[in-house]
Enzyme design. Structure first.
Site, PDB file in Angstrom:
ATOM      1  N   GLU A  32     -13.159   4.435   5.199  1.00 57.97           N
ATOM      2  CA  GLU A  32     -12.954   3.717   6.462  1.00 57.97           C
ATOM      3  C   GLU A  32     -14.072   3.961   7.472  1.00 57.97           C
ATOM      4  O   GLU A  32     -14.266   3.173   8.398  1.00 57.97           O
ATOM      5  CB  GLU A  32     -11.606   4.116   7.058  1.00 57.97           C
ATOM      6  CG  GLU A  32     -10.457   3.644   6.175  1.00 57.97           C
ATOM      7  CD  GLU A  32      -9.105   4.124   6.655  1.00 57.97           C
ATOM      8  OE1 GLU A  32      -9.069   5.144   7.368  1.00 57.97           O
ATOM      9  OE2 GLU A  32      -8.099   3.495   6.324  1.00 57.97           O
ATOM     10  N   GLN A  38       0.813  -1.206   0.000  1.00 56.65           N
ATOM     11  CA  GLN A  38       0.000   0.000   0.000  1.00 56.65           C
ATOM     12  C   GLN A  38       0.850   1.261   0.000  1.00 56.65           C
ATOM     13  O   GLN A  38       0.300   2.359  -0.124  1.00 56.65           O
ATOM     14  CB  GLN A  38      -0.910   0.000   1.234  1.00 56.65           C
ATOM     15  CG  GLN A  38      -1.931  -1.123   1.253  1.00 56.65           C
ATOM     16  CD  GLN A  38      -2.755  -1.152   2.525  1.00 56.65           C
ATOM     17  OE1 GLN A  38      -2.847  -2.171   3.180  1.00 56.65           O
ATOM     18  NE2 GLN A  38      -3.381  -0.036   2.888  1.00 56.65           N
ATOM     19  N   ARG A  69      -8.754  -1.036   8.102  1.00 55.46           N
ATOM     20  CA  ARG A  69      -9.738  -0.119   7.531  1.00 55.46           C
ATOM     21  C   ARG A  69     -10.097   1.006   8.499  1.00 55.46           C
ATOM     22  O   ARG A  69     -11.262   1.346   8.714  1.00 55.46           O
ATOM     23  CB  ARG A  69     -10.986  -0.860   7.073  1.00 55.46           C
ATOM     24  CG  ARG A  69     -11.792  -0.049   6.062  1.00 55.46           C
ATOM     25  CD  ARG A  69     -12.753  -0.879   5.267  1.00 55.46           C
ATOM     26  NE  ARG A  69     -13.402  -0.075   4.245  1.00 55.46           N
ATOM     27  CZ  ARG A  69     -14.012  -0.563   3.171  1.00 55.46           C
ATOM     28  NH1 ARG A  69     -14.034  -1.866   2.969  1.00 55.46           N
ATOM     29  NH2 ARG A  69     -14.597   0.221   2.293  1.00 55.46           N
ATOM     30  N   CYS A  70      -9.072   1.586   9.091  1.00 57.66           N
ATOM     31  CA  CYS A  70      -9.271   2.774   9.917  1.00 57.66           C
ATOM     32  C   CYS A  70      -7.956   3.526   9.961  1.00 57.66           C
ATOM     33  O   CYS A  70      -6.952   3.072   9.426  1.00 57.66           O
ATOM     34  CB  CYS A  70      -9.733   2.416  11.327  1.00 57.66           C
ATOM     35  SG  CYS A  70      -8.417   1.861  12.440  1.00 57.66           S
TER      36      CYS A  70
END
Length: 801
Positions: A754, A234, A381-382
């Site tokens: 998110e 990523q 996902r945060c």
């Protein structure tokens, strides 16, 4: 041709247009290009020998039988990496981690040796033939046990180093103790409080489990001295910097390519031993080396999420006004501290835990601890532990409401930050940019007929023969995303800016190259839409490239909802540089002053004269054919955007669940999600992102868990056991929105991908606990599986047999 304004706006397909994703055509036809699709001439395959034990000394590694297998080229251990000083590597959190286990293993499935072979099958056979002799050591799985006086020392390499990356370590198994807020002010609020509530909360260990597992193909050219690596990352530019630091190869000769990486969710930010071993093997052999892990390896050894043991306290007045917040956390980081958090924040942005509320005094302490589990602690996902923070404050507000016999909605309205208070500075020092929580909450309550739902619930509770319990969950969350301002956020000392390069061609099409990398967010579509609106070029003729460090300007990658808040801003600012130059060219072509021009969708026109104009296509051609005197040819720009602040999207979520009193099965009858992400670029993609995040949140709350037995054996590390919901289990989602643009962002956007994950998880717990609230239950830990809920029913005499 002077086409109607409406037609020209429609042709651009710019911001606000629900256009289909450009990416979908190749994916639905099976034309994606993943790391495992990469095949290079003369390629070698790598497999990893992993420890079956969670804590043990390595007495002996026997390679002989493995080397006899046809096709096996070599077997490497830590002893082979020591001459290169690559048997340990730095982590993004300031710790060090073993690349291959050095003298002892620290967790089950740790990397012990690698096998290199001519075929994937020979590598797998070779892995099974490597013989490792272990001496078992005491295992520590519980972080509270790790801090006992008689606990075994897990990191013997740190025995003499009681000064850690983030201050003093107070125990050999300590990593850090980090604090934020004002302890004295919080203590004073509690000393004078009329009401105090306290709750212990466990946010268990889970895993992002992306579609594609981790892997890489490393290819070193011994003639040119160049290293090219295709990798599931990523943050490809950060990987390039780390690889250069580890290998000694100049960064200019290292190329990192992240193709379609099949989902990330934070799991693909860090550097894994498999990457390092493949790269080292390619350098030594002078041949390409491929490593792709299987699903069990991914679930067992790559970065986990959560594993936070939290104690929350709220101090309030008798009528429900919150006066103070105290939080204590024990964070289980596993065997090595490998979290990808900003340098200054070892617990990430957990200190957003005051949430959407005007709390005058607050303090939190987070203590990181080593255990015999896989390392990691990713922001699944945060944005850097925000999910844990939101979970804590929302559960605590529910607990307070129950204590005071107040409705969940009313206690939130009483304590919300008011619209006129923005920009608002929290007790932890964050400056919230904008919000209107009261309006959003009223919109949700009206949409679902909240009063009617409460009346239905009361009727069911009064009926002893009701076959179900009904629970209503309500969460009002504020995210902190757009990581982040370099003045407070960095990774490895590199500020967390991001970048964009835009080149407009002579014929009026364009290419944009970004420092981010998409894992399914639709960047090729939304980024083009920003440029379309800013430059008046149809988004269909704008190409977006990411993930190749040889072509993209340096960027910090995609995680923490950085795409729109940071990269989107870089795009807008680069486009505006081009826009400014285009205006000069248009003025020259129309033979007027720049002050005489005005912009309209896709052209500059002479003010007050609709028939005198130059389109961007006209201007693009002129930029390469007849630029004005003193203006260099071409139409391109690069911009590095360092945000002045985070952005603070928010949401109001409500869930209604029905729990079967005979089986404990929980059915989600309704889930209503309102999000406010500021300016909405592509409503269709926003909807898709919200649906995906809600589905992941449902999985975490209702079934996901990575558990361990007393010997450190990981349980449920295959998709036979680890819960990934399909379309069959996934509830129906209802979505809604309000719009409060960020005042400091160039296009007012805040980020959204998110938020649904962050907000949905405490909403499900809120609903489940609410079903039991009439019994005095204040909290039930996740996951809320049918068996766990059945036990809770039986405990309170509510089950029907």
């Amino acid at each position: 041709m002077n086409a109607p304004l409406k037609d020209r706006e429609a042709a651009l397909m710019g911001m606000g247009d629900s256009r289909l994703r450009k990416e979908d055509a190749r994916f639905i036809q099976g034309k994606g290009n993943y790391v495992d699709d990469i095949k290079l001439p003369n390629m070698v395959y790598m497999d990893i020998v992993r420890s079956p034990l969670a804590h043990a000394r390595i007495k002996k590694i026997n390679k002989e039988e493995a080397l006899k297998i046809p096709g096996v080229i070599a077997v490497l251990t830590a002893e082979d990496l020591k001459p290169l000083k690559l048997h340990w590597m730095p982590t993004l959190a300031g710790d060090v981690a073993a690349v291959l286990a050095d003298e002892k293993v620290h967790f089950q499935m740790q990397e012990v040796a690698v096998v290199l072979a001519e075929t994937r099958y020979a590598a797998a056979d070779g892995k099974e033939a490597v013989q490792v002799e272990y001496e078992e050591l005491p295992v520590v799985i519980n972080p509270f046990d790790a801090l006992k006086d008689d606990a075994p020392i897990l990191r013997e390499d740190l025995v003499e180093k009681m000064e850690g990356a983030h201050g003093m370590r107070h125990h050999p198994n300590d990593i850090f103790t980090w604090q934020a807020g004002d302890a004295a002010a919080a203590d004073a609020a509690f000393a004078s409080a009329e009401v105090v509530v306290k709750e212990d909360l466990l946010y268990p260990r889970v895993h992002p489990c992306p579609l594609e597992t981790c892997g890489c193909v490393a290819s070193f050219d011994p003639i040119r001295g160049d290293l090219t690596t295709y990798i599931t990352s990523q943050a490809p530019h950060v990987v390039r910097t780390v690889v250069s630091m580890l290998s000694g190869i100049p960064e200019s000769k290292v190329r990192i390519i992240s193709p379609d990486i099949g989902g990330g969710f934070g799991n693909k930010v860090g550097i894994y031993p498999g990457y390092v071993c493949a790269i080292v093997s390619s350098i030594v052999l002078g041949r390409p080396v491929k490593w792709i892990e299987d699903r069990i390896e991914n679930l067992s050894s790559t970065a986990f999420a959560r594993d936070y043991h939290m104690t929350g306290e709220l101090a309030a007045t008798a009528d429900g006004k919150i006066q103070g917040l105290r939080v204590n956390v024990l964070a289980d980081h596993g065997a090595f501290d490998a979290c990808a958090d900003p340098t200054k924040f070892p617990a990430g942005l957990f200190h957003i835990c005051s949430g959407s509320y005007d709390i005058p005094a607050a303090h939190c302490t987070v203590r990181g601890v080593y255990t015999n589990k896989a390392p990691g602690g990713v922001a699944y996902r945060c944005s850097f532990r925000v999910t844990e923070a939101v979970y804590l404050i929302e559960r605590m507000v529910d607990v307070l409401a129950q204590k005071l016999n107040m409705d969940k909605s009313e206690i939130r309205k009483k304590n919300f930050i008011r619209k006129e208070q923005f920009p608002y500075k929290s007790a932890f020092g964050f400056e919230y940019d904008s919000g209107d929580y009261h309006t959003a909450l009223d919109q949700v309550l009206n949409a679902v007929d909240y009063k009617g739902l409460r009346a239905e619930q009361a009727a069911k509770r009064a009926d002893p023969n009701s076959k179900t319990l009904m629970g209503i969950g309500l969460v009002t969350f504020t995210e902190i995303v757009g990581a982040g301002p370099s003045k407070i956020c960095d990774i490895l000392g590199i500020g967390m800016f991001d970048s964009c390069e835009i080149r407009v061609d002579p014929t009026g099409s364009a290419i944009a190259r970004m420092g981010t990398i998409s894992q399914g967010q639709g960047h090729q579509t939304t980024y083009a839409q920003i440029i379309a609106t800013e430059l008046g070029i149809a988004s269909d003729v704008i190409k977006v490239e990411e993930g190749d460090t040889d072509t993209a300007p340096y960027g910090l990658g995609t995680y923490g909802s950085r795409s729109t808040p940071v990269a989107g801003a870089a795009i807008a600012m680069a486009a505006r540089k081009i826009h400014a130059k285009a205006k000069k060219i248009a003025a020259s072509l129309l033979e007027v002053s720049e002050n005489d021009l005005e912009w309209e969708v896709d052209r500059f026109k002479i003010r007050g004269n609709d028939d005198k104009f130059k389109t961007m296509k006209d201007i693009s051609w002129a930029a390469y054919h007849q630029p004005p005197d003193g203006l260099e040819p071409g139409l391109e720009a690069v911009h590095y955007y360092d945000p002045p602040n985070f952005t603070f999207p928010f949401g109001i979520y409500l869930a209604v669940v029905d729990i079967d009193r005979a089986t404990g099965e929980t059915k989600v009858r309704r889930f209503y999600a309102l999000d406010d992400c500021g300016t909405r670029i592509n409503p269709m993609i926003i909807e898709g992102q919200i649906h995906g995040g809600l589905t992941e949140g449902y999985a975490v709350a209702m079934g996901q868990l990575l558990s361990f037995d007393a010997q450190g054996n990981i349980q449920g590390n295959s998709l036979m056991d680890y819960f990934l919901p399909t379309a069959v289990e996934t509830p129906h989602w209802e979505t809604d929105f309000t719009v409060t643009p960020s005042p400091h962002h160039p296009i007012g956007a805040k980020g959204v991908a998110e938020s649904p994950h962050v907000g949905s998880i405490p909403t499900f717990t809120s609903a489940v606990v609410d079903a039991f609230a009439h019994t005095g239950v204040t909290h039930i830990d996740m996951p809320h599986t049918s068996y766990r809920i059945w036990k809770e029913l039986k405990k309170h005499g509510l089950n029907l047999n």
